[in-house]
Design an enzyme around this catalytic site. Structure first.
Site, PDB file in Angstrom:
ATOM      1  N   LYS A 142       0.949  -1.197  -0.117  1.00  0.00           N
ATOM      2  CA  LYS A 142      -0.113  -0.012  -0.075  1.00  0.00           C
ATOM      3  C   LYS A 142       0.946   1.167  -0.045  1.00  0.00           C
ATOM      4  CE  LYS A 142      -3.950   1.896   2.544  1.00  0.00           C
ATOM      5  NZ  LYS A 142      -4.935   1.778   3.710  1.00  0.00           N
ATOM      6  N   SER A 198      -9.894   2.103   2.512  1.00  0.00           N
ATOM      7  CA  SER A 198      -9.004   2.790   1.640  1.00  0.00           C
ATOM      8  C   SER A 198      -7.702   1.815   1.179  1.00  0.00           C
ATOM      9  CB  SER A 198      -8.050   3.808   2.601  1.00  0.00           C
ATOM     10  OG  SER A 198      -7.416   3.056   3.716  1.00  0.00           O
ATOM     11  N   SER A 208     -10.201  -0.169   6.958  1.00  0.00           N
ATOM     12  CA  SER A 208      -9.717  -0.044   5.397  1.00  0.00           C
ATOM     13  C   SER A 208      -9.038  -1.530   5.007  1.00  0.00           C
ATOM     14  CB  SER A 208      -8.567   0.973   5.559  1.00  0.00           C
ATOM     15  OG  SER A 208      -9.502   2.311   5.321  1.00  0.00           O
TER      16      SER A 208
HETATM   17  N1  GLN Z   1     -13.621   4.626   5.936  1.00  0.00           N
HETATM   18  C1  GLN Z   1     -12.842   4.852   7.309  1.00  0.00           C
HETATM   19  C2  GLN Z   1     -12.502   6.187   7.020  1.00  0.00           C
HETATM   20  O1  GLN Z   1     -12.717   6.885   6.019  1.00  0.00           O
HETATM   21  C3  GLN Z   1     -11.708   4.137   7.716  1.00  0.00           C
HETATM   22  C4  GLN Z   1     -10.446   4.518   6.750  1.00  0.00           C
HETATM   23  C5  GLN Z   1      -9.299   3.508   7.136  1.00  0.00           C
HETATM   24  O2  GLN Z   1      -9.573   2.539   8.041  1.00  0.00           O
HETATM   25  N2  GLN Z   1      -8.139   3.701   6.926  1.00  0.00           N
HETATM   26  O3  GLN Z   1     -12.060   7.122   7.986  1.00  0.00           O
END
Ligand code: GLN
Length: 495
Positions: free
Chosen positions: A81, A160, A184
């Site tokens: 990532k 994400s 995410s």
């Molecule tokens: N969807 C969540 C957010 O937008 C989690 C994102 C994540 O876990 N990095 O904060």
């Protein structure tokens, strides 16, 4: 000896065996994945491809294998990532503000994987600074999922870690790293029909991972099978003196538990997760998962998690608050992009105006608001208190049960272009996942079935007490075995 283009379908375990048996070389294995990375270029799963680097590393792996000096992940092509710093390789966090950032060091997790012999073939796309649930906030364009709707429209891979999920689901990488602040890893795994684990907070080092919300961030693997997730986690987990929140506990052998009996394990089904207006396919699949676990000897218990209703508001105060302070460092002076101004303040403003996208700005505004002197007690302090209650709620619950079973997400993948445009609706997709982050607990998403009528993947989530990842893998493997359709076969049919 498999045909070279079939090498992409191997599991991590079988790829390792094939390399050791000399059925194929690491260079052939890596080349097959690079060819697939090119063939799936339209998905935009990668921000930076590292083909030359990967082929050189594969040469070294072949030399080691020839000398009998094979390391545990020798020659395995993985995707990283683009939130993990990679030494000498651009690391963007999906943001324009880090467009030209070349870290001088490798993240601890990246270094561990490299030391184990894994080969990074590319840096995967993500929501900007990991803020999002569908990979549409990246400054490098959205990632598409290999999954399509019946009307032949591409879905989104979730976020994400959407680039990592799309890469693994479309067979350009055997495994990928992800990070999970509020879901995410698990939500993109669920949307993409693969396995994702968020370990216990402190299990994997955060050193060298660009911070979003430091008290919630945790790294973990995305893979196509549970065994592969166990192998990846084995080489990612462990104490790191560079991360003050890393926990000094021995890492168990994660493969050991897989295949073990789940007989007698008590599995809690939280009443509060049965939401009004819930999709019937998600509900049915969840009930089916509980039934299967009961059939193989687990004890299913309805439980109550009364604090669940506070999870999303608590998360969406704490995460932006921490993000706003973590992102203060991108000021145009030390890192990445700079837009000149007539004064220092103007330089800051112009740099941040040009460098951050709309979702990141929204989070910074929310975060600074809840931390500002007039609102700190009303929002931030209250959210911290609620977080403590959530932790206590889980501690109490786990005195009675061993694991919790919920859906991973309330919906299957969004269709590209038809994703929720209103941020709050998007935030609601994290309803089942944020609780584990707030309480620091490990969670796994297992591909378990397909939505009706679209036929898109749906994942089931298991949450365990702290440091019980082995339990997640054991019960996760049972669910995986009973998935409505073999998850790897399902992916082969769409790619
Ligand atoms: N969807 C969540 C957010 O937008 C989690 C994102 C994540 O876990 N990095 O904060």
């Amino acid at each position: 000896m498999p045909n070279n283009s079939d090498l992409i379908y191997l599991t991590l375990q079988n790829a390792l065996k094939g390399l050791i048996n000399k059925d194929f070389t690491a260079q052939e294995l890596v080349a097959a994945h690079i060819a697939q990375m090119d063939a799936t270029h339209h998905l935009n799963a990668y921000i930076t491809q590292m083909a030359d680097h990967a082929l050189n590393a594969a040469k070294d792996s072949d030399a080691r294998i020839a000398k009998g000096e094979t390391r545990p992940l020798e020659g395995i092509p993985i995707a990283m990532k683009d939130l993990f710093c990679t030494k000498g390789v651009r690391t963007t966090a999906g943001s324009k503000i880090l467009e030209n950032f070349i870290p001088p060091y490798e993240s601890t997790i990246g270094q561990r994987l490299l030391d184990a012999g894994a080969i990074t073939i590319g840096k995967t796309n993500l929501d900007e600074f990991a803020m999002g649930s569908s990979n549409i906030t990246s400054a490098y364009g959205p990632t598409l999922s290999p999954w399509k709707t019946p009307a032949n429209k591409h879905c989104l891979p979730g976020g994400s870690s959407g680039g990592s999920a799309a890469a693994v689901a479309s067979f350009s990488a055997i495994a990928a790293t992800g990070t999970d602040t509020g879901g995410s890893i698990r939500q993109p795994a669920s949307f993409s029909g693969i396995v994702g684990i968020k370990p216990t907070y402190g299990r994997c080092s955060r050193y060298g991972i660009i911070a979003f919300a430091s008290s919630l961030d945790q790294a973990g693997p995305l893979t196509r099978t549970v065994e592969d997730a166990a192998i990846m986690l084995q080489h990612m987990a462990g104490f790191d003196e560079h991360d003050s929140t890393s926990v000094n506990k021995p890492t168990p052998n994660y493969l050991d538990e897989i295949g073990g009996s789940v007989k007698g394990l008590k599995i809690g089904i939280p009443n509060e997760c049965r939401m009004e207006g819930m999709r019937s396919d998600v509900l049915e699949l969840w009930e089916k998962a509980a039934q299967i676990l009961q059939d193989v000897g687990a004890i299913i218990k309805p439980i109550s998690l009364p604090m669940l209703k506070y999870a999303l508001p608590t998360y969406y105060i704490i995460a932006p608050a921490e993000a706003s302070s973590n992102l203060a460092r991108y000021d145009g002076v030390r890192f990445g992009q700079r837009v000149e101004g007539d004064s220092l303040d103007e330089l800051y403003m112009k740099t941040r105006e040009a460098g951050f996208g709309p979702e990141v700005k929204r989070r910074i505004i929310m975060g600074t608001h809840v931390l500002s002197s007039g609102f700190y007690d009303a929002y931030y302090v209250k959210a911290q208190k609620l977080r403590t209650h959530i932790i206590q709620n889980f501690q109490q619950t786990f005195t009675d049960i061993d694991l919790i079973l919920t859906p991973s997400a309330p919906t299957p993948a969004f269709t590209f272009g038809e994703e929720p445009k209103d941020p709050v609706t998007m935030y609601m997709n994290d309803i089942y996942t944020v609780i584990a982050n707030l309480a620091g607990l490990p969670g796994i998403s297992i591909p378990f079935g397909l939505s009706k009528p679209e036929g898109l993947p749906l994942g089931m989530q298991l949450i365990a007490p702290a440091f019980e990842e082995s339990l997640l893998l054991k019960v996760g493997q049972t669910l995986y075995t009973f998935a409505e359709k073999d998850p790897v076969q399902a992916l082969r049919e769409i790619v």
